[in-house]
Design an enzyme around this catalytic site. Structure first.
Site, PDB file in Angstrom:
ATOM      1  N   GLY A 135       0.786  -1.242   0.000  1.00  0.00           N
ATOM      2  CA  GLY A 135       0.000   0.000   0.000  1.00  0.00           C
ATOM      3  C   GLY A 135       0.813   1.284   0.000  1.00  0.00           C
ATOM      4  N   SER A 136       2.096   1.216  -0.352  1.00  0.00           N
ATOM      5  CA  SER A 136       2.883   2.454  -0.291  1.00  0.00           C
ATOM      6  C   SER A 136       2.377   3.497  -1.289  1.00  0.00           C
ATOM      7  CB  SER A 136       4.377   2.178  -0.495  1.00  0.00           C
ATOM      8  OG  SER A 136       4.649   1.866  -1.841  1.00  0.00           O
ATOM      9  N   ASN A 137       1.920   3.060  -2.452  1.00  0.00           N
ATOM     10  CA  ASN A 137       1.364   4.025  -3.413  1.00  0.00           C
ATOM     11  C   ASN A 137       0.058   4.636  -2.901  1.00  0.00           C
ATOM     12  OD1 ASN A 137       2.844   4.345  -6.105  1.00  0.00           O
ATOM     13  ND2 ASN A 137       3.011   2.145  -5.693  1.00  0.00           N
ATOM     14  N   LEU A 166      -8.319  -9.367 -11.112  1.00  0.00           N
ATOM     15  CA  LEU A 166      -8.960  -8.935 -12.343  1.00  0.00           C
ATOM     16  C   LEU A 166     -10.264  -8.213 -11.978  1.00  0.00           C
ATOM     17  CD1 LEU A 166      -8.469  -9.200 -15.358  1.00  0.00           C
ATOM     18  CD2 LEU A 166      -9.958 -11.194 -15.357  1.00  0.00           C
ATOM     19  N   ASN A 203      -4.441   2.765 -13.674  1.00  0.00           N
ATOM     20  CA  ASN A 203      -3.530   1.762 -13.098  1.00  0.00           C
ATOM     21  C   ASN A 203      -2.085   2.201 -13.302  1.00  0.00           C
ATOM     22  OD1 ASN A 203      -2.747  -0.720 -11.899  1.00  0.00           O
ATOM     23  ND2 ASN A 203      -2.380  -1.605 -13.933  1.00  0.00           N
ATOM     24  N   HIS A 221       1.789   0.447 -13.692  1.00  0.00           N
ATOM     25  CA  HIS A 221       2.498  -0.813 -13.910  1.00  0.00           C
ATOM     26  C   HIS A 221       3.994  -0.533 -13.734  1.00  0.00           C
ATOM     27  CE1 HIS A 221       2.988  -4.858 -15.418  1.00  0.00           C
ATOM     28  NE2 HIS A 221       3.993  -4.422 -16.141  1.00  0.00           N
ATOM     29  N   ASP A 228      -3.359  -4.719 -18.484  1.00  0.00           N
ATOM     30  CA  ASP A 228      -2.298  -3.781 -18.870  1.00  0.00           C
ATOM     31  C   ASP A 228      -2.427  -3.225 -20.293  1.00  0.00           C
ATOM     32  OD1 ASP A 228      -1.096  -4.279 -16.398  1.00  0.00           O
ATOM     33  OD2 ASP A 228       0.054  -5.954 -17.195  1.00  0.00           O
TER      34      ASP A 228
HETATM   35  C1  GRF Z   1       3.708  -1.163  -7.486  1.00  0.00           C
HETATM   36  O1  GRF Z   1       4.973  -1.478  -7.984  1.00  0.00           O
HETATM   37  C2  GRF Z   1       2.725  -0.983  -8.608  1.00  0.00           C
HETATM   38  O2  GRF Z   1       3.308  -0.509  -9.769  1.00  0.00           O
HETATM   39  C3  GRF Z   1       2.247  -2.377  -8.857  1.00  0.00           C
HETATM   40  O3  GRF Z   1       2.208  -2.960  -7.574  1.00  0.00           O
HETATM   41  C4  GRF Z   1       3.157  -2.333  -6.706  1.00  0.00           C
HETATM   42  C5  GRF Z   1       2.446  -1.927  -5.462  1.00  0.00           C
HETATM   43  O4  GRF Z   1       3.278  -1.406  -4.475  1.00  0.00           O
HETATM   44  N1  GRF Z   1       1.047  -2.383  -9.632  1.00  0.00           N
HETATM   45  P1  GRF Z   1       2.630  -0.808  -3.153  1.00  0.00           P
HETATM   46  O5  GRF Z   1       1.713  -1.857  -2.591  1.00  0.00           O
HETATM   47  O6  GRF Z   1       1.903   0.443  -3.550  1.00  0.00           O
HETATM   48  O7  GRF Z   1       3.774  -0.511  -2.251  1.00  0.00           O
END
Ligand code: GRF
Length: 189
Positions: A14-16, A89, A104, A106, A147
């Site tokens: 969940g860092s993003n 999915l 999304n 990637h 994707d």
């Molecule tokens: C990220 O690398 C994103 O591109 C991919 O999954 C990863 C998730 O990282 N789809 P986090 O859980 O947000 O740390």
């Protein structure tokens, strides 16, 4: 501009999602209104609780059912969905309902390193094995193929001699944190 209400979908650490939440928390036009996860062990659960963000934990079976996702998103008046490391999915009916409103990220350059099985370390290992000297992040709209939705933005990093998949994943994640919120902000139509 009307207010945009985002749902963040998360399967991993969940860092993003945390980074997106921090970016938008003082934004008058964009609000992180829901975090949805299918991972009962994700640290995003604690984060959401501590920050008072509505959180929904669903089973893998539930997230496969469009009507459940639609009901949850309707309840929180979600206008856009941002996938932040989401690995399931998404049902076609849900994608059609939120047409051009699901984004999304990637962790490699599409289309070469996308498709089934291309997630997590698999992606970075494939890039290293390919001998390519560039990797990066691909941000795109979601359609019903893995994707393959319309590209929104690509950012690059170099793959140096001696880089491991681990090292590359760190560089790529830095790019994600640096650019994903900005691209999301500018792609909410
Ligand atoms: C990220 O690398 C994103 O591109 C991919 O999954 C990863 C998730 O990282 N789809 P986090 O859980 O947000 O740390």
């Amino acid at each position: 501009m009307n207010s945009k209400r985002l749902a963040l979908f998360v399967s991993g650490k969940g860092s993003n999602a945390i980074n997106l939440y921090d970016y938008f928390k003082d934004d008058s036009e964009v609000n992180v209104s829901l975090i949805l996860t299918n991972n009962p062990h994700s640290p995003i659960i604690d984060f959401a609780k501590k920050n008072g963000i509505p959180l929904i934990l669903l089973s893998n079976k539930e997230v496969g059912q469009a009507e459940i996702l639609l009901e949850v998103c309707a309840k929180y008046e979600i206008t856009h969905v941002v996938l932040a490391g989401y690995l399931r999915l998404i049902p076609k009916v849900f994608i059609d309902y939120y047409e051009r409103k699901i984004i999304n990220i990637h962790p490699a350059l599409l289309p070469k390193f996308g498709g089934k099985g291309m997630y997590g370390m698999n992606v970075h290992e494939a890039v290293i094995e390919s001998g390519d000297t560039l990797s990066g992040i691909s941000i795109h709209l979601v359609d019903s193929n893995y994707d393959e939705g319309q590209p929104l933005a690509t950012f690059y990093c170099t793959v140096e001699n001696g880089d491991t998949a681990e090292k590359l994943s760190i560089k790529v994640q830095q790019l994600e944190h640096q650019y994903y919120p900005f691209v999301v902000k500018n792609s909410l139509f």
